[in-house]
Each structure stands twice: as C-alpha cells, then as structure tokens.
Enzyme design. Structure first.
Site, short mmCIF file in Angstrom:
data_model
loop_
_atom_site.label_atom_id
_atom_site.label_comp_id
_atom_site.label_asym_id
_atom_site.label_seq_id
_atom_site.Cartn_x
_atom_site.Cartn_y
_atom_site.Cartn_z
N LYS A 1 0.84 -1.19 0.00
CA LYS A 1 0.00 0.00 0.00
C LYS A 1 0.88 1.24 0.00
O LYS A 1 1.75 1.39 0.85
CB LYS A 1 -0.92 0.03 1.22
CG LYS A 1 -1.83 1.26 1.27
CD LYS A 1 -2.80 1.20 2.44
CE LYS A 1 -2.15 1.60 3.75
NZ LYS A 1 -1.86 3.08 3.80
N ASP B 1 -3.43 4.31 -2.01
CA ASP B 1 -4.40 4.72 -1.00
C ASP B 1 -4.43 6.24 -0.86
O ASP B 1 -3.80 6.81 0.03
CB ASP B 1 -4.01 4.05 0.33
CG ASP B 1 -4.89 4.45 1.50
OD1 ASP B 1 -6.04 4.86 1.25
OD2 ASP B 1 -4.44 4.32 2.65
N LYS C 1 -7.61 8.00 -1.17
CA LYS C 1 -8.94 8.34 -0.62
C LYS C 1 -9.53 9.59 -1.29
O LYS C 1 -9.83 10.60 -0.65
CB LYS C 1 -8.86 8.56 0.89
CG LYS C 1 -8.33 7.38 1.69
CD LYS C 1 -8.34 7.67 3.18
CE LYS C 1 -7.75 6.54 4.00
NZ LYS C 1 -6.28 6.43 3.84
N HIS D 1 -11.84 12.40 -2.78
CA HIS D 1 -13.12 12.95 -2.33
C HIS D 1 -13.24 14.36 -2.91
O HIS D 1 -12.69 15.31 -2.36
CB HIS D 1 -13.17 12.98 -0.80
CG HIS D 1 -14.52 13.34 -0.25
ND1 HIS D 1 -14.82 13.22 1.09
CD2 HIS D 1 -15.65 13.80 -0.84
CE1 HIS D 1 -16.08 13.60 1.30
NE2 HIS D 1 -16.59 13.96 0.15
N ASP D 2 -13.95 14.46 -4.04
CA ASP D 2 -14.06 15.75 -4.72
C ASP D 2 -15.28 15.69 -5.63
O ASP D 2 -16.03 14.71 -5.60
CB ASP D 2 -12.77 16.04 -5.52
CG ASP D 2 -12.44 17.52 -5.60
OD1 ASP D 2 -13.37 18.31 -5.92
OD2 ASP D 2 -11.28 17.90 -5.35
N PRO E 1 -17.49 15.04 -8.95
CA PRO E 1 -17.36 13.88 -9.84
C PRO E 1 -16.38 14.04 -10.98
O PRO E 1 -15.58 13.13 -11.26
CB PRO E 1 -18.80 13.68 -10.35
CG PRO E 1 -19.65 14.17 -9.22
CD PRO E 1 -18.91 15.35 -8.67
N ASN E 2 -16.41 15.17 -11.67
CA ASN E 2 -15.54 15.34 -12.83
C ASN E 2 -14.06 15.33 -12.45
O ASN E 2 -13.22 14.76 -13.17
CB ASN E 2 -15.87 16.65 -13.56
CG ASN E 2 -15.21 16.73 -14.93
OD1 ASN E 2 -15.39 15.84 -15.76
ND2 ASN E 2 -14.45 17.79 -15.15
N THR E 3 -13.74 15.94 -11.30
CA THR E 3 -12.36 15.95 -10.84
C THR E 3 -11.89 14.55 -10.48
O THR E 3 -10.77 14.14 -10.81
CB THR E 3 -12.22 16.88 -9.62
OG1 THR E 3 -12.54 18.21 -10.02
CG2 THR E 3 -10.80 16.86 -9.06
N GLN F 1 -5.25 3.88 16.05
CA GLN F 1 -6.46 3.29 15.49
C GLN F 1 -7.31 2.73 16.62
O GLN F 1 -6.82 2.14 17.58
CB GLN F 1 -6.12 2.20 14.47
CG GLN F 1 -5.51 2.81 13.20
CD GLN F 1 -5.07 1.75 12.20
OE1 GLN F 1 -4.48 0.75 12.57
NE2 GLN F 1 -5.35 1.98 10.94
#
Length: 238
Positions: free
Chosen positions: A32, A59, A61, A63-64, A66-68, A193
C-alpha cells in the site's frame, strides 16, 4: 487467499522503502502506497515498485466533485496500480465517475484497478462520528449504509473494520470486497487506530484483504514478522 495480505509502506520517501524492501528480495508483495509517500515521490515510486514485481494499492482516498475524481482516476489507472479508493461520503455520482475514469485510463489489455470506498476511518469511534461528523446512526448502521451505496454505485468493495465485515456480508453479499486495516499482532501497541484486530480474527470474520503496517515495518526482522502475520492470516505454516 493469494496475495490478500497488503503491507503498508508508511514511509516518508523512497530511500526508506528501498531499505525495507531489501528484507524481501525475491518476494512479490502486495503493498500500500499512501499519501505521504506518493506526495513525496510522485508516480516514480509506483514505477519503481512495479519494476520490482509488486502489486500496489494506491491509498489516496479521493473525495471531490465527480468530474475531478473521474479525471484523477483516469490518471491513476494509467500507472497500472492494482487497487485505488475514494471516500463513500463523496456520494454515488462521484463513485460512478471514479469507475468511468478507471475504465478510460486502464492500460490496454488489462482490467481496471479494483476500486473500493472508505466507509469510516478506523480512527473514528461512534462517539466521534456522532459528535463531530453529525451522523446520528450507530457506527454499524453508518458503515452498512455507505457500503450499500458503494455497491449500488458499481464499486468493488469497501475499506472497513474487521468487526464490520459480518454485517457487510449480510448487506452486500460474499463477493463484495472488504479491505481491513487496523491489523495488529496481539503483542503490538494499537497506536492511533480505535477498531483493531489480529490477523487470525480478521480471517475468522471473513475479511477479503488485510492491511498491515507497523507490525511488519517496525519489526526488528520484517521478513519474520511478515511470515508470522501471513501464517495467522492464512492459517497455515509458511
């Protein structure tokens, strides 16, 4: 469970990665690469690891809008990584766009990378989720909701705690991929964690993949630690 143990290369740069992988000459790992390493070294670290014969879970993640995300995934697929992820909180349109980008960017003759979504980070407790994020469901309900949304959006699976796997099998079926970080040997410190488990427990609960970092990367003998984790995970002597 061939190559279903993923080793987290949580290192600041390529030099530390090279020093660590020196212990694994001849081994083809599933590794990873997270934000710290990728942002420091860029795509060159992916090329280096691929030339060594390793499979890669990148990894980041995403989060933006949709087009980006679609454009970003198109670029990531061209690197020939094996697994990528997004935040399920980005919504269905974003997740569908991620798949579109991966399909457009995949290398000719190859399948697109596995795409999974983060439900809740393993550092998130139920109290934190309710107080700070404003989700009034139980943690189990929130994770199950995001998992179903992920499946309905066409993704392959989710990142989740081992403790959530049985419920997700009920909600999403046995073919739905569950990638579980927060894996520690019983003798290890759990660090930052909250929802953690041993490799043996992850196997018993039905995880598809486990992600192991410090138990291997911080061990005095990383190869022996890897073999110990692998033995507990697969239930066989290696």
């Amino acid at each position: 469970m061939s190559q279903s143990l993923i080793v987290a290369l949580d290192f600041p740069g390529k030099q530390e990665v090279e020093q660590f992988l020196h212990h694994f000459e001849g081994e083809e790992l599933f590794v990873k690469v997270g934000m710290e390493l990728f942002y420091k070294e860029g795509p060159a670290i992916i090329t280096y690891l691929k030339e060594k014969g390793h499979k890669i879970f990148l990894d980041l993640k995403l989060h933006d809008i949709p087009n980006t995300v679609k454009s970003a995934m198109r670029s990531l697929a061209s690197l020939d990584v094996d697994m990528v992820n997004v935040h399920a909180a980005g919504g269905s349109s974003m997740m569908k766009a991620a798949i579109e980008g991966l399909e457009e960017g995949k290398q000719e003759g190859k399948e697109r990378p596995i795409c999974i979504a983060v439900t809740q980070l393993t550092s998130t407790s139920e109290a934190m989720m309710k107080k700070e994020i404003g989700i009034e469901k139980t943690l189990e309900e929130a994770v199950a909701h995001y998992a179903k949304l992920t499946k309905d959006s066409g993704l392959d699976g989710v990142v989740c705690s081992t403790l959530e796997v049985p419920k997700l099998r009920e909600v999403c079926g046995n073919e739905f991929v569950t990638v579980t970080p927060g894996i520690r040997l019983a003798s290890d410190d759990v660090n930052d964690q909250v929802r953690v488990a041993t490799p043996k427990r992850a196997r018993e609960l039905g995880s598809s993949y486990i992600v192991v970092g410090r138990s291997i990367t911080k061990a005095e003998n990383p190869l022996e630690a890897y073999k110990t984790v692998k033995q507990q995970w697969e239930g066989v002597t290696v």
